[in-house]
Design an enzyme around this catalytic site. Structure first.
Site, PDB file in Angstrom:
ATOM      1  N   HIS A  20     -43.561  34.025 -10.870  1.00 15.63           N
ATOM      2  CA  HIS A  20     -43.165  32.918 -10.003  1.00 15.63           C
ATOM      3  C   HIS A  20     -42.480  33.462  -8.759  1.00 15.63           C
ATOM      4  O   HIS A  20     -42.278  34.678  -8.629  1.00 15.63           O
ATOM      5  CB  HIS A  20     -42.301  31.902 -10.757  1.00 15.63           C
ATOM      6  CG  HIS A  20     -41.065  32.465 -11.390  1.00 15.63           C
ATOM      7  ND1 HIS A  20     -40.049  33.031 -10.659  1.00 15.63           N
ATOM      8  CD2 HIS A  20     -40.681  32.546 -12.694  1.00 15.63           C
ATOM      9  CE1 HIS A  20     -39.084  33.426 -11.469  1.00 15.63           C
ATOM     10  NE2 HIS A  20     -39.447  33.157 -12.722  1.00 15.63           N
ATOM     11  N   HIS A  23     -39.628  36.021  -9.081  1.00 13.54           N
ATOM     12  CA  HIS A  23     -40.041  37.418  -9.301  1.00 13.54           C
ATOM     13  C   HIS A  23     -40.426  38.053  -7.963  1.00 13.54           C
ATOM     14  O   HIS A  23     -40.085  39.197  -7.678  1.00 13.54           O
ATOM     15  CB  HIS A  23     -41.253  37.480 -10.244  1.00 13.54           C
ATOM     16  CG  HIS A  23     -40.967  37.009 -11.633  1.00 13.54           C
ATOM     17  ND1 HIS A  23     -41.752  36.086 -12.281  1.00 13.54           N
ATOM     18  CD2 HIS A  23     -39.971  37.329 -12.506  1.00 13.54           C
ATOM     19  CE1 HIS A  23     -41.262  35.874 -13.494  1.00 13.54           C
ATOM     20  NE2 HIS A  23     -40.184  36.604 -13.650  1.00 13.54           N
ATOM     21  N   CYS A 128     -31.138  33.275 -28.611  1.00 11.77           N
ATOM     22  CA  CYS A 128     -31.971  32.511 -27.676  1.00 11.77           C
ATOM     23  C   CYS A 128     -33.184  33.361 -27.325  1.00 11.77           C
ATOM     24  O   CYS A 128     -33.051  34.433 -26.727  1.00 11.77           O
ATOM     25  CB  CYS A 128     -31.191  32.156 -26.407  1.00 11.77           C
ATOM     26  SG  CYS A 128     -32.275  31.476 -25.130  1.00 11.77           S
ATOM     27  N   CYS A 131     -33.759  34.074 -23.507  1.00 15.03           N
ATOM     28  CA  CYS A 131     -32.988  35.200 -22.935  1.00 15.03           C
ATOM     29  C   CYS A 131     -33.276  36.487 -23.688  1.00 15.03           C
ATOM     30  O   CYS A 131     -32.904  37.554 -23.232  1.00 15.03           O
ATOM     31  CB  CYS A 131     -31.486  34.959 -23.063  1.00 15.03           C
ATOM     32  SG  CYS A 131     -30.861  33.549 -22.175  1.00 15.03           S
ATOM     33  N   CYS A 145     -28.481  26.795 -24.660  1.00 11.95           N
ATOM     34  CA  CYS A 145     -28.402  27.944 -23.758  1.00 11.95           C
ATOM     35  C   CYS A 145     -28.455  27.380 -22.335  1.00 11.95           C
ATOM     36  O   CYS A 145     -29.380  26.640 -22.003  1.00 11.95           O
ATOM     37  CB  CYS A 145     -29.577  28.891 -23.991  1.00 11.95           C
ATOM     38  SG  CYS A 145     -29.843  29.997 -22.598  1.00 11.95           S
ATOM     39  N   HIS A 148     -31.826  28.231 -20.522  1.00 13.14           N
ATOM     40  CA  HIS A 148     -33.119  27.757 -21.038  1.00 13.14           C
ATOM     41  C   HIS A 148     -33.074  26.351 -21.617  1.00 13.14           C
ATOM     42  O   HIS A 148     -34.100  25.832 -22.052  1.00 13.14           O
ATOM     43  CB  HIS A 148     -33.675  28.765 -22.059  1.00 13.14           C
ATOM     44  CG  HIS A 148     -33.983  30.088 -21.426  1.00 13.14           C
ATOM     45  ND1 HIS A 148     -33.074  31.123 -21.413  1.00 13.14           N
ATOM     46  CD2 HIS A 148     -35.048  30.498 -20.722  1.00 13.14           C
ATOM     47  CE1 HIS A 148     -33.595  32.137 -20.741  1.00 13.14           C
ATOM     48  NE2 HIS A 148     -34.781  31.783 -20.314  1.00 13.14           N
ATOM     49  N   LYS A 301     -33.670  23.678  -9.365  1.00  9.19           N
ATOM     50  CA  LYS A 301     -33.922  24.830 -10.206  1.00  9.19           C
ATOM     51  C   LYS A 301     -35.395  24.802 -10.606  1.00  9.19           C
ATOM     52  O   LYS A 301     -35.918  23.730 -10.902  1.00  9.19           O
ATOM     53  CB  LYS A 301     -33.026  24.719 -11.447  1.00  9.19           C
ATOM     54  CG  LYS A 301     -33.023  25.947 -12.289  1.00  9.19           C
ATOM     55  CD  LYS A 301     -32.059  25.835 -13.432  1.00  9.19           C
ATOM     56  CE  LYS A 301     -32.333  26.991 -14.385  1.00  9.19           C
ATOM     57  NZ  LYS A 301     -31.484  27.045 -15.513  1.00  9.19           N
ATOM     58  N   LYS A 304     -40.640  24.745 -15.737  1.00 10.42           N
ATOM     59  CA  LYS A 304     -41.985  24.265 -16.069  1.00 10.42           C
ATOM     60  C   LYS A 304     -41.948  22.782 -16.338  1.00 10.42           C
ATOM     61  O   LYS A 304     -42.884  22.059 -16.025  1.00 10.42           O
ATOM     62  CB  LYS A 304     -42.499  25.012 -17.292  1.00 10.42           C
ATOM     63  CG  LYS A 304     -42.638  26.473 -17.011  1.00 10.42           C
ATOM     64  CD  LYS A 304     -43.771  27.081 -17.792  1.00 10.42           C
ATOM     65  CE  LYS A 304     -43.845  28.551 -17.527  1.00 10.42           C
ATOM     66  NZ  LYS A 304     -42.859  29.317 -18.283  1.00 10.42           N
TER      67      LYS A 304
END
Ligand code: MSP
Length: 679
Positions: A20, A23, A128, A131, A145, A148, A301, A304
Site C-alpha cells: 500500500h 509501504h 495479536c 502485529c 489491539c 488492528h 487511517k 481494508k
C-alpha cells in the site's frame, strides 16, 4: 580521504497483502536518503525486502488456497515490482525465505543460545496476529489491539525464551548515551519512558503453527513436547545483517554505519529487542533507528474495512513515479504523520513540477535551440541579477546537516525554493526580449542552463527520472553534490527536448487508486462499526405485514423512499411509530421477508424484554449517522455482518466503543436503560 560507507535499510514488509501507499512512502524516503549519500560520493548499500514467515502469512496463504511458499513467491513479486516502479536505488531485495537468510537466523540463534541467553518455559498471554506480537493488557484499548482493532488471542504454550531482561540496563544506557540512536526525539523519550518499567523476557518460538524457520536441534530440549519454529520478529530483524552477508567482509564494511528507517509502530522491536539480540550475539549496534510517521488517506487511517487503501502502483500508472515521490517527500513532515490525497498530488504536480521545474527547462532549452542552434552559449559579464541568483543556490552544508538530522522535507522545500528563484530570474531578465543583445542573451541562457545543471543534481534524490532527463537534455552528465556550484565554463549541446511533467486535470480521488484486497485472500475485518452505513429516516406509513403477525411493513422517507420490514409490532402501535425519525442500515443487502422486500433494517435496542427504537428527532431524513473518526462503508453487508457489531446504550444514547452515534445535528437517542444491545 575515502568516505565511510553508508548502509540504509527499510523495514521488510509483510507480503500478506499487496503493498500500500504507506509501504511506498517508507521506500521513497529511504531512497532519497540513499541517493543523497551517493551524491556525496559515499559507497551506499540500500536494503529492502519482504518478511515472509509467521502466522499472519500462513493464514493469508490458507485463505488464498495456496501453500505459504507459493503465496509469498507471488506476493513478494508485487513488492519487488513496486521497488522498480518507484525507481528505487536499492542494492538488494531480501526475502526471509532466502536460504542465506535462514542460515544466518539459525546461526545467530545458536550463538545467542551458546552465551546462555535462551531458556525453555511456558508462555501465557495475549497474541495479536496482526502485529505478530504479544500484548500486555495495558497496550490494549477496550480489549482490542489499537493498531488492528481486533481482540488478541489468548495463548498458553511451551516456548523458548530470550533473556531480554538481561540487557535492560545496557540498552537503556546506550539510548541515553547516544542521542542519535533513536530519532526523532519524541520517540526516544517514549522508549526511555517505557524502559523505566521492568523488561519481560521474550518468547522466541512458536509451536502452534509451522510456517517459519525450525528452531535448530542444538537448542531443543527434551522438555519440549512439540516442534518449534523461530518467532517471526527474531527471524525478521536478522535480515539487516543477513542482507549484507553477515559475517563476511561486506558485512564488516557496511554494518559500522547502519541506519534503519522504520514506521513508528515498530520502534520497540527495533530499539529494544533488536539491540538486545545484537548484544547477545556480540554484534555492534546500528547507528540510528529513524521512526517515520504514518500516512493517512484523505485524512483517514487506511484500512481494508474502510476500503481506502491506496495502491501505489495505481498512482504510478495514473500519474507517474516522480509526482508521487515529490508529493510524499514534500508534503509529509519527517517524523510526523501525513496525509496522501490525490488532490494534493495533482496540485503539486501542476504547480511545482510542471509549472516550476518543467517550464524552466522548457523555456531555457527552446531559447537556446532557437538562438544558439542548441549549443550552450558562452557566458558573458555577470550582472547583479546573476550574482543574486547565485546566492539562492541552497547552502550544501546546510542541506547535509538537514539530511543528517533526517529533515528531508526541508531539503525538498529548499531545493524547490531555489527552482522558484530561477523561474523568477527568467521572468525578470526576459531573455525572449534580449535578441538584440546577443551577449546579454547568451549570459542569461548560460546562467539558466548552469542552474538547471545544479538543479539536476539537487533534485536527483527526490525526482530521479526527471533529474536524469534534465541532465540529458542540457547535454551534461549528472554530477555529484560537490559539483552543485556555479561554474562559468560549462559547455555542451542540448539533446532533443522532452516534456518533463504533464499537467493533470483536477479530479477527486478515484476508486481506481484503491487497493484491491480481494486478490490477497484477506477479508475485511468484520467486527467494526465502519461496515455500517446508517441513515436517519422518517416513518411515513405503517402497515401490517400480509403474511406475518409480528411484522410491520414500514414506508420510509430517507431522502429517498425505502420500504423495510420491522419486527416491532408487539412493542409499538402503528400510531406510535408514525412520523418517528428512526435510524436504519442503508447498506444492508435487500432481502425478501415472508414475501415482502425489505431494503434495510431499523435499529432498536433491547434489554430484559423491552424494545425501543433508536431516534434522531432533530435530524433531516437521509442524514448520515456516524461515530467520530469512522467513515461509513459504501459496500453492501449482510445481516450476519451486522450481528458482529456491538452497539450499546448509555445515558439514553446509542454508542459504539464508548463513542456516541450521532448525526451532524445531534446524538442518537433511545428510551431504554444503560447496557441495552442494539439489534
Ligand atoms: N514485517 C514487519 C517489519 C519487520 S522489520 C524487521 C512489518 N511489516 S509491515 O508490512 O506491517 O510494515 C512495513 C513498514 O511499513 C513498517 O515500517 C510500517 O511502519 C510501515 N507502514 C505500514 N503502514 C504505514 C502507513 N500507513 N504509513 C507509513 N508507513 C506505514 O511491520
Amino acid at each position: 580521504m575515502p568516505k565511510t560507507p553508508f548502509y540504509i535499510t527499510t523495514a521488510i514488509d509483510y507480503p500478506n497483502a499487496k503493498p500500500h501507499i504507506g509501504h511506498a512512502y517508507e521506500k521513497i524516503v529511504a531512497d532519497m536518503i540513499a541517493r543523497w549519500h551517493t551524491l556525496q560520493g559515499e559507497d551506499v548499500f540500500f536494503l529492502t525486502g519482504t518478511d515472509e514467515h509467521g502466522q499472519k502469512i500462513e493464514k493469508a496463504a490458507k485463505e488464498a488456497g495456496k501453500t505459504p511458499k507459493h503465496f509469498v513467491d507471488d506476493m513478494s513479486a508485487h513488492f519487488q515490482k513496486l521497488c522498480t516502479a518507484l525507481t528505487l536505488s536499492n542494492n538488494a531485495f531480501i526475502r526471509t525465505t532466502d536460504k542465506k537468510h535462514v542460515k544466518t537466523a539459525i546461526e545467530i540463534l545458536k550463538k545467542v543460545n551458546s552465551k546462555d541467553n535462551v531458556y525453555f518455559g511456558t508462555y501465557e498471554g495475549l497474541y495479536c496476529t496482526g502485529c505478530e506480537s504479544f500484548k500486555t493488557e495495558k497496550e490494549l484499548k477496550n480489549g482490542l489491539c489499537p493498531d488492528h482493532l481486533k481482540a488478541p488471542e489468548h495463548v498458553k504454550e511451551e516456548s523458548y525464551f530470550f533473556k531480554l531482561s538481561k540487557f535492560h540496563q545496557q540498552i537503556k544506557q546506550h539510548i541515553e548515551q547516544h542521542p542519535e540512536f533513536i530519532r526523532p526525539e519524541s520517540k526516544r523519550n517514549e522508549i526511555l519512558q517505557r524502559l523505566q518499567e521492568p523488561l519481560q523476557d521474550l518468547s522466541i518460538s512458536r509451536a502452534n503453527f509451522t510456517w517459519g524457520i525450525p528452531v535448530p536441534k542444538e537448542i531443543t530440549t527434551t522438555a519440549s513436547t512439540k516442534k518449534h519454529i523461530i518467532y517471526v520478529w527474531f527471524d525478521a530483524l536478522l535480515n539487516y545483517i543477513s542482507g549484507i552477508a553477515y559475517p563476511t567482509k561486506k558485512f564488516q564494511k557496511y554494518w559500522n554505519n547502519a541506519h534503519h528507517l522504520i514506521g513508528k509502530d515498530i520502534a520497540w522491536f527495533h530499539t529494544v529487542i533488536w539491540p538486545a539480540i545484537l548484544l547477545a550475539a556480540e554484534v555492534p549496534l546500528p547507528k540510528t533507528v529513524y521512526c517515520h510517521g504514518f500516512l493517512t488517506v484523505d485524512g483517514q487511517k487506511m484500512s481494508k474495512t474502510l476500503g481506502n487503501v491506496v495502491d501505489p502502483m495505481a498512482v504510478i500508472e495514473k500519474y507517474g513515479t516522480d509526482p508521487l515521490r515529490y508529493t510524499l517527500l514534500r508534503d509529509v513532515p519527517a517524523g510526523q504523520d501525513g496525509d496522501f490525497s490525490e488532490k494534493t498530488l495533482i496540485a503539486r504536480n501542476n504547480s511545482e513540477l510542471a509549472d516550476a521545474l518543467g517550464n524552466l527547462l522548457q523555456r531555457t532549452t527552446v531559447l537556446i535551440q532557437k538562438n544558439f542552434h542548441g549549443n550552450i552559449p558562452v557566458c558573458g559579464t555577470l550582472t547583479e541579477k546573476e550574482k543574486s541568483l547565485e546566492k539562492s543556490i541552497p547552502d550544501l552544508q546546510e542541506l547535509n546537516t538537514l539530511m543528517e538530522k533526517y529533515q528531508w522535507h526541508h531539503v525538498v522545500e529548499k531545493v524547490w525554493n531555489y527552482i522558484n528563484a530561477c523561474n523568477k530570474y527568467c521572468n525578470d531578465t526576459e531573455p525572449w526580449k534580449q535578441t538584440n543583445d546577443p551577449e546579454r542573451l547568451a549570459t542569461i541562457l548560460y546562467t539558466l542552463v548552469e542552474h538547471l545543471r545544479m538543479i539536476s543534481i539537487l533534485t536527483w534524490p527526490v525526482t530521479p527520472a526527471s533529474a536524469e532527463k534534465i541532465a540529458c537534455q542540457i547535454g551534461q552528465p549528472l554530477g555529484k553534490l560537490k559539483d552543485a556550484k556555479f561554474a562559468k565554463k560549462t559547455k555542451g549541446t542540448l539533446a532533443q527536448a522532452q516534456i518533463l511533467f504533464k499537467k493533470i486535470e483536477q479530479k477527486t480521488v478515484s476508486p481506481s487508486l484503491l487497493a484491491i484486497a480481494k486478490t490477497t485472500g484477506q477479508q475485511p475485518t468484520v467486527n467494526s462499526f465502519a461496515m455500517l452505513n446508517l441513515k436517519v429516516a422518517r416513518i411515513e406509513k405503517v402497515e401490517n405485514h400480509p403474511n406475518a403477525d409480528k411484522l410491520y411493513v414500514l414506508t420510509l422517507d430517507a431522502g429517498e423512499r425505502k420500504q423495510i420490514v420491522a419486527g416491532v409490532k408487539q412493542f409499538y402501535k402503528p400510531e406510535e411509530l408514525l412520523s418517528k425519525q428512526i435510524v436504519f442500515i442503508s447498506n444492508l443487502k435487500p432481502a425478501q421477508l415472508r414475501g415482502v422486500e425489505s431494503q434495510g433494517m431499523m435499529l432498536a435496542a433491547e434489554k430484559e424484554g423491552v424494545v425501543r427504537v433508536l431516534e434522531a428527532p432533530n435530524a433531516k431524513p437521509g442524514e448520515q449517522v456516524f461515530v467520530e473518526g469512522i467513515t461509513p462503508a459504501a459496500q453492501q453487508i449482510t445481516i450476519e455482518d451486522f450481528q458482529k457489531v456491538t452497539i450499546t446504550t448509555k445515558d439514553k444514547k446509542a454508542a459504539y466503543n464508548g463513542k456516541p452515534l450521532q448525526t451532524k445535528t445531534g446524538t442518537i437517542y433511545v428510551d431504554i436503560a444503560d447496557g441495552a444491545k442494539i439489534k
